[in-house]
Scaffold this motif. Structure first.
Motif, PDB file in Angstrom:
ATOM      1  N   ASN A   1      92.793 -19.810  -7.867  1.00 57.64           N
ATOM      2  CA  ASN A   1      91.513 -20.615  -7.982  1.00 57.64           C
ATOM      3  C   ASN A   1      91.549 -21.585  -9.387  1.00 57.64           C
ATOM      4  N   ASP A   2      92.709 -21.615  -9.985  1.00 56.89           N
ATOM      5  CA  ASP A   2      92.925 -22.284 -11.306  1.00 56.89           C
ATOM      6  C   ASP A   2      91.753 -22.211 -12.126  1.00 56.89           C
ATOM      7  N   ARG A   3      91.245 -21.172 -12.453  1.00 56.27           N
ATOM      8  CA  ARG A   3      90.233 -20.968 -13.173  1.00 56.27           C
ATOM      9  C   ARG A   3      88.674 -21.422 -12.954  1.00 56.27           C
ATOM     10  N   THR A   4      88.653 -21.379 -11.413  1.00 54.92           N
ATOM     11  CA  THR A   4      87.263 -21.522 -11.018  1.00 54.92           C
ATOM     12  C   THR A   4      86.971 -19.917 -10.305  1.00 54.92           C
ATOM     13  N   VAL A   5      85.850 -19.644 -10.943  1.00 54.18           N
ATOM     14  CA  VAL A   5      85.515 -18.297 -10.345  1.00 54.18           C
ATOM     15  C   VAL A   5      84.638 -18.471  -9.174  1.00 54.18           C
ATOM     16  N   LEU A   6      84.463 -17.474  -8.528  1.00 53.07           N
ATOM     17  CA  LEU A   6      83.872 -17.409  -7.138  1.00 53.07           C
ATOM     18  C   LEU A   6      82.911 -16.560  -7.198  1.00 53.07           C
ATOM     19  N   VAL A   7      81.468 -16.619  -7.352  1.00 51.30           N
ATOM     20  CA  VAL A   7      80.356 -15.747  -7.245  1.00 51.30           C
ATOM     21  C   VAL A   7      80.040 -15.525  -6.034  1.00 51.30           C
ATOM     22  N   LYS A   8      79.848 -14.222  -5.573  1.00 57.07           N
ATOM     23  CA  LYS A   8      79.404 -13.933  -4.037  1.00 57.07           C
ATOM     24  C   LYS A   8      77.936 -13.208  -4.236  1.00 57.07           C
ATOM     25  N   VAL A   9      76.969 -14.119  -3.397  1.00 58.50           N
ATOM     26  CA  VAL A   9      75.627 -13.281  -3.390  1.00 58.50           C
ATOM     27  C   VAL A   9      75.473 -12.925  -1.908  1.00 58.50           C
ATOM     28  N   ARG A  10      74.324 -12.224  -1.961  1.00 53.91           N
ATOM     29  CA  ARG A  10      73.793 -11.775  -0.672  1.00 53.91           C
ATOM     30  C   ARG A  10      72.422 -12.701  -0.551  1.00 53.91           C
ATOM     31  N   ALA A  11      72.066 -13.481   0.411  1.00 55.15           N
ATOM     32  CA  ALA A  11      70.892 -14.348   0.536  1.00 55.15           C
ATOM     33  C   ALA A  11      70.244 -14.329   1.714  1.00 55.15           C
ATOM     34  N   PRO A  12      68.931 -14.264   1.846  1.00 57.70           N
ATOM     35  CA  PRO A  12      68.204 -14.618   3.129  1.00 57.70           C
ATOM     36  C   PRO A  12      68.825 -15.702   4.024  1.00 57.70           C
ATOM     37  N   ARG A  13      68.896 -15.531   5.320  1.00 56.71           N
ATOM     38  CA  ARG A  13      69.340 -16.495   6.297  1.00 56.71           C
ATOM     39  C   ARG A  13      68.606 -17.881   6.225  1.00 56.71           C
ATOM     40  N   GLU A  14      67.226 -17.820   5.728  1.00 58.08           N
ATOM     41  CA  GLU A  14      66.614 -18.892   5.801  1.00 58.08           C
ATOM     42  C   GLU A  14      66.974 -19.949   4.940  1.00 58.08           C
ATOM     43  N   TYR A  15      67.588 -19.539   3.702  1.00 58.45           N
ATOM     44  CA  TYR A  15      67.995 -20.656   2.812  1.00 58.45           C
ATOM     45  C   TYR A  15      69.432 -20.394   2.611  1.00 58.45           C
ATOM     46  N   ALA A  16      70.228 -19.400   3.215  1.00 60.40           N
ATOM     47  CA  ALA A  16      71.523 -19.176   2.522  1.00 60.40           C
ATOM     48  C   ALA A  16      72.503 -20.480   2.704  1.00 60.40           C
ATOM     49  N   LYS A  17      72.259 -21.178   3.793  1.00 59.43           N
ATOM     50  CA  LYS A  17      73.287 -22.624   3.889  1.00 59.43           C
ATOM     51  C   LYS A  17      73.014 -23.688   2.913  1.00 59.43           C
ATOM     52  N   ARG A  18      71.497 -23.319   2.293  1.00 61.45           N
ATOM     53  CA  ARG A  18      71.178 -24.574   1.364  1.00 61.45           C
ATOM     54  C   ARG A  18      71.547 -24.085  -0.012  1.00 61.45           C
ATOM     55  N   ILE A  19      72.122 -22.922  -0.411  1.00 60.87           N
ATOM     56  CA  ILE A  19      72.567 -22.626  -1.834  1.00 60.87           C
ATOM     57  C   ILE A  19      73.799 -23.406  -2.272  1.00 60.87           C
ATOM     58  N   ALA A  20      73.647 -24.269  -3.277  1.00 61.59           N
ATOM     59  CA  ALA A  20      74.768 -24.903  -3.801  1.00 61.59           C
ATOM     60  C   ALA A  20      74.930 -24.585  -5.110  1.00 61.59           C
ATOM     61  N   GLY A  21      74.254 -23.678  -5.854  1.00 60.47           N
ATOM     62  CA  GLY A  21      74.742 -23.269  -7.225  1.00 60.47           C
ATOM     63  C   GLY A  21      73.669 -22.422  -7.837  1.00 60.47           C
ATOM     64  N   ILE A  22      74.089 -21.986  -9.129  1.00 63.81           N
ATOM     65  CA  ILE A  22      73.284 -20.941  -9.780  1.00 63.81           C
ATOM     66  C   ILE A  22      72.830 -21.392 -11.273  1.00 63.81           C
ATOM     67  N   ARG A  23      71.580 -21.296 -11.431  1.00 62.29           N
ATOM     68  CA  ARG A  23      71.301 -21.716 -12.629  1.00 62.29           C
ATOM     69  C   ARG A  23      71.414 -20.867 -13.916  1.00 62.29           C
ATOM     70  N   ILE A  24      72.020 -21.582 -14.887  1.00 64.70           N
ATOM     71  CA  ILE A  24      72.365 -20.832 -16.108  1.00 64.70           C
ATOM     72  C   ILE A  24      71.584 -21.043 -17.250  1.00 64.70           C
ATOM     73  N   GLN A  25      70.856 -22.142 -17.336  1.00 62.79           N
ATOM     74  CA  GLN A  25      70.056 -22.542 -18.344  1.00 62.79           C
ATOM     75  C   GLN A  25      68.717 -22.337 -18.214  1.00 62.79           C
ATOM     76  N   PRO A  26      67.885 -21.309 -18.752  1.00 67.46           N
ATOM     77  CA  PRO A  26      66.448 -21.160 -18.506  1.00 67.46           C
ATOM     78  C   PRO A  26      65.804 -22.266 -19.024  1.00 67.46           C
ATOM     79  N   PRO A  27      64.449 -22.710 -18.019  1.00 67.65           N
ATOM     80  CA  PRO A  27      63.627 -23.776 -18.275  1.00 67.65           C
ATOM     81  C   PRO A  27      63.227 -24.015 -19.566  1.00 67.65           C
ATOM     82  N   GLU A  28      62.985 -22.731 -20.441  1.00 65.55           N
ATOM     83  CA  GLU A  28      62.388 -23.214 -21.899  1.00 65.55           C
ATOM     84  C   GLU A  28      63.323 -24.081 -22.710  1.00 65.55           C
ATOM     85  N   THR A  29      64.392 -23.785 -22.224  1.00 70.39           N
ATOM     86  CA  THR A  29      65.680 -24.524 -23.105  1.00 70.39           C
ATOM     87  C   THR A  29      65.331 -26.027 -23.263  1.00 70.39           C
TER      88      THR A  29
END
Length: 704
Positions: free
Chosen positions: A570-598
């Protein structure tokens, strides 16, 4: 405290420590790093104060083009961004005008005058970045003697700052490979050819009317080179902006930021704000997040970011607000940046009163475009020296385009020298044009219909030159029309009786992190989604709950991490696997890492007068001073220069001249009425003793 101890992409190499002093205080640095990086790593941001008005001075270009980072090293003024740390060197701030060491007969450290060496070579290449290295490889393959010079202490140009995977063609320009790795490959290949000589820490000063080129070698020796052909691959310089507080320490360009972070592994800021939504600004924001730096926001004056949408989407998904149709109003602080004020703009790009907001930050990164470094090409052609240009020195584009244009120019130079290179395929020139092209049409995201089995979801929806995903699928299920790699890829569910196996290679290689893999095979109601993640693996662990977002950065829900997968392939690209409801699983594109208050704004906006907007950084000349002269009828920049000293500083008018032209336009003066000042004869300032053949007796600074 201010060093990067862990990074998801960059290795942290073992380095020997050396001691030096700053204002008499003992500090530690790493061997081989610049003074500016060593000072930043020790928490020093202010390197001195200007002689004219006492303004704090700090790093700006980190490229040797200005003198904002000037310090005294063993009593001699040097540019700290170009000067390497030496054990025991005494570093002091510049307060007022620096006092030069004595010169003349008997002066300490004054070397003997010597004849100026002239080197004759078939090809001189100026610049060891992607274009210069690629050209040198083509010339080296054909046994053509070549001298490649670069002003840095290592080859690669901006490639050594790029931790992300490259776009473009996987066959032509290493698409899918990280810039730092491309730099290593190209350098190793260049150094394998005995006919290609490399001079590092060598600055080209000027091209002369007799066809010779003056070089400053390692800051202490003057050499003339007489090339048969000159190839200019000197890259580009960053554009600047004029706004109140624009010269405060903490306001600097993306190149300086990436140099500190990705080359020197220094963490120069805790809270960063970015001006400019081109690829440079968007990528710098991503690099900041990878280094553990909070990115408070990004403003772009246009209605849409000019960079690749996948870069913009990455930032949005990670929690960085992108404010389009906004501009910076001021950088605020006394001796350093403490906050930034932005505002929405109207149809004429003027700030709208009442829309101002201020944000807490300590660094303001300016990424508003690039200008080619084309002085050497112009002078060579003026004096009749055969000259070629490639990369950003010819036309601003992506590094992948620079690599390919360098290959073409290398062949053209070889042919001009009489070498039989055969016909350069028209397809090469067409590929070069494709790689230089701007982002194309954006279409609505195409979400696959099936909800069974396993398949990739391609979240890229803008036409850009990119095809790595097509080359890694073992069953050739991802396709792009062979006629143009700018067209969007498509997934073919089955070919020759074979379907998607869930190998995840397409997810790992995508430069835009714009592919996820959805797997319904274990649980159709809660499918597993594999998401690319280029942050420290320890950031997430199974059982953590994370906010997943769609392509545009809209939150879809909070889901549980099932696995964090890291494979060598993977050349330093980590793969994160999550279980998500089917109604939006295909729309998932990423994970938030920075909280809104920042990214929350301050309670009220910070005002700053426009009177202190600096146009000429070196001589501290304000916009008001220049506007007054324009309104009095002056149209010749040389006259403005004579009255105010604008453009007389160390940068050689590279920074302020475009801003002066902008003031003329703002005052309604047509470009045709403006007379430019003569170009400075030397690219950078040089001690006069160098031209007389004087050079130091040792590696210290008691020389000129």
């Amino acid at each position: 405290m201010y060093r990067i101890e862990q990074h998801p992409i960059l290795p942290i190499p073992p380095r020997s420590k050396v001691s030096f002093t700053w204002k008499g205080r003992a500090l530690e640095a790493f061997e081989g790093e610049t003074l500016s990086s060593a000072l930043f790593a020790s928490g020093v941001r202010v390197f001195g104060h200007h002689a004219k008005d006492g303004a704090a001075q700090g790093i700006f270009c980190a490229n040797g083009q200005c003198a904002q980072c000037l310090v005294l090293a063993d009593g001699v003024p040097v540019k700290s961004c170009m000067e390497l740390v030496r054990p025991g060197v005494r570093v002091e701030p510049v307060e007022g005008l620096p006092e030069l060491p004595p010169v003349g007969p008997g002066a300490a450290g004054l070397g003997e005058a010597r004849p100026i060496e002239t080197v004759r070579v078939p090809v001189l290449i100026i610049g060891g970045g992607p274009a210069g290295l690629s050209a040198a490889i083509e010339l080296g393959r054909r046994g053509i003697e070549t001298l490649l010079v670069d002003d840095k202490h290592r080859l690669g140009g901006k490639l050594v700052l790029q931790t992300h995977r490259f776009f473009g063609s996987i066959n032509a320009v290493y698409a899918g490979t990280r810039g730092i790795d491309i730099a290593t490959r190209l350098e190793n290949e260049v150094r394998s050819f005995p006919g290609v000589r490399v001079w590092l820490q060598t600055t080209v000063l000027a091209v002369y009317s007799d066809g010779k080129v003056g070089l400053l070698v390692e800051g202490r020796k003057y050499v003339l080179v007489e090339p048969g052909i000159l190839l200019v691959t000197s890259g580009a310089r960053e554009k600047n902006l004029a706004f109140p507080g624009n010269t405060l320490p903490g306001v600097y360009g993306a190149g300086a930021f990436q140099t500190l972070v990705n080359r020197d592994l220094v963490k120069p800021t805790g809270r960063l704000f970015i001006v400019g939504g081109g690829n440079v600004g968007l990528i710098a924001g991503y690099h900041a997040l990878q280094a553990g730096i909070a990115v408070v926001g990004l403003v772009e004056v246009m209605a849409e970011c000019g960079g690749y949408k996948v870069h913009r989407d990455k930032l949005a998904r990670l929690g960085v607000p992108v404010y389009t149709s906004h501009t910076v109003v001021s950088a605020n602080g006394t001796d350093a940046v403490e906050s930034v004020t932005i505002a929405r703009v109207d149809e004429k790009f003027r700030p709208i009163e009442g829309s101002e907001r201020s944000f807490d930050c300590d660094t303001l990164l300016i990424a508003v475009g690039l200008d080619p470094v084309n002085e050497f090409t112009e002078k060579a052609r003026e004096f009749g020296l055969p000259a070629f240009a490639a990369g950003d020195a010819e036309e601003i584009a992506e590094a992948s385009a620079a690599i390919f244009s360098g290959k073409i120019r290398g062949l053209e130079v070889a042919r001009a020298l009489g070498c039989d290179v055969g016909e350069i395929s028209p397809d090469w020139y067409r590929t070069a044009d494709i790689l230089k092209s701007r982002p194309g049409a954006t279409v609505p995201e195409r979400t696959p219909g099936p909800e069974s089995g396993v398949f990739p979801v391609l979240h890229c929806n803008q036409e850009i030159p990119c095809d790595p995903c097509t080359g890694v699928c073992p069953n050739d299920l991802i396709e792009i029309d062979e006629s143009d790699i700018r067209l969007l890829p498509s997934f073919v569910a089955e070919k020759a009786g074979k379907g998607c196996t869930g190998c995840e290679k397409c997810v790992a290689i995508c430069p835009g992190l714009a592919i996820t893999l959805v797997d319904y095979r274990k649980d159709a109601d809660f499918p597993t989604v594999a998401i690319p993640f280029e942050f420290l693996k320890d950031t997430l662990k199974p059982g953590d709950r994370v906010v997943v977002e769609d392509t545009e950065g809209n939150a879809l829900g909070r889901v549980e991490v099932g696995a964090v997968k890291s494979l060598k392939a993977n050349d330093r690209t980590v793969l994160v696997k999550v279980r998500a409801p089917r109604e939006y699983a295909k729309r998932i594109a990423g994970i938030r890492i920075q909280p809104p208050e920042t990214a929350a704004p301050l309670d009220r906006y910070v005002e700053r007068t426009a009177d202190d907007t600096i146009i000429c950084r070196c001589e501290r000349v304000t916009a008001g001073e220049i506007r007054k002269l324009i309104r009095e009828g002056l149209r010749d920049i040389s006259e403005i220069k004579a009255i105010t000293r604008t453009s007389m500083g160390s940068c050689g008018a590279k920074t302020c001249t475009p801003l002066v032209h902008r003031l003329f336009r703002e005052e309604g003066v047509p470009d045709a009425e403006v007379v430019d000042q003569p170009k400075r004869p030397l690219f950078i300032e040089v001690p006069l003793g160098i031209f007389a053949g004087l050079e130091g007796k040792d590696e210290g600074h008691d020389r000129e």
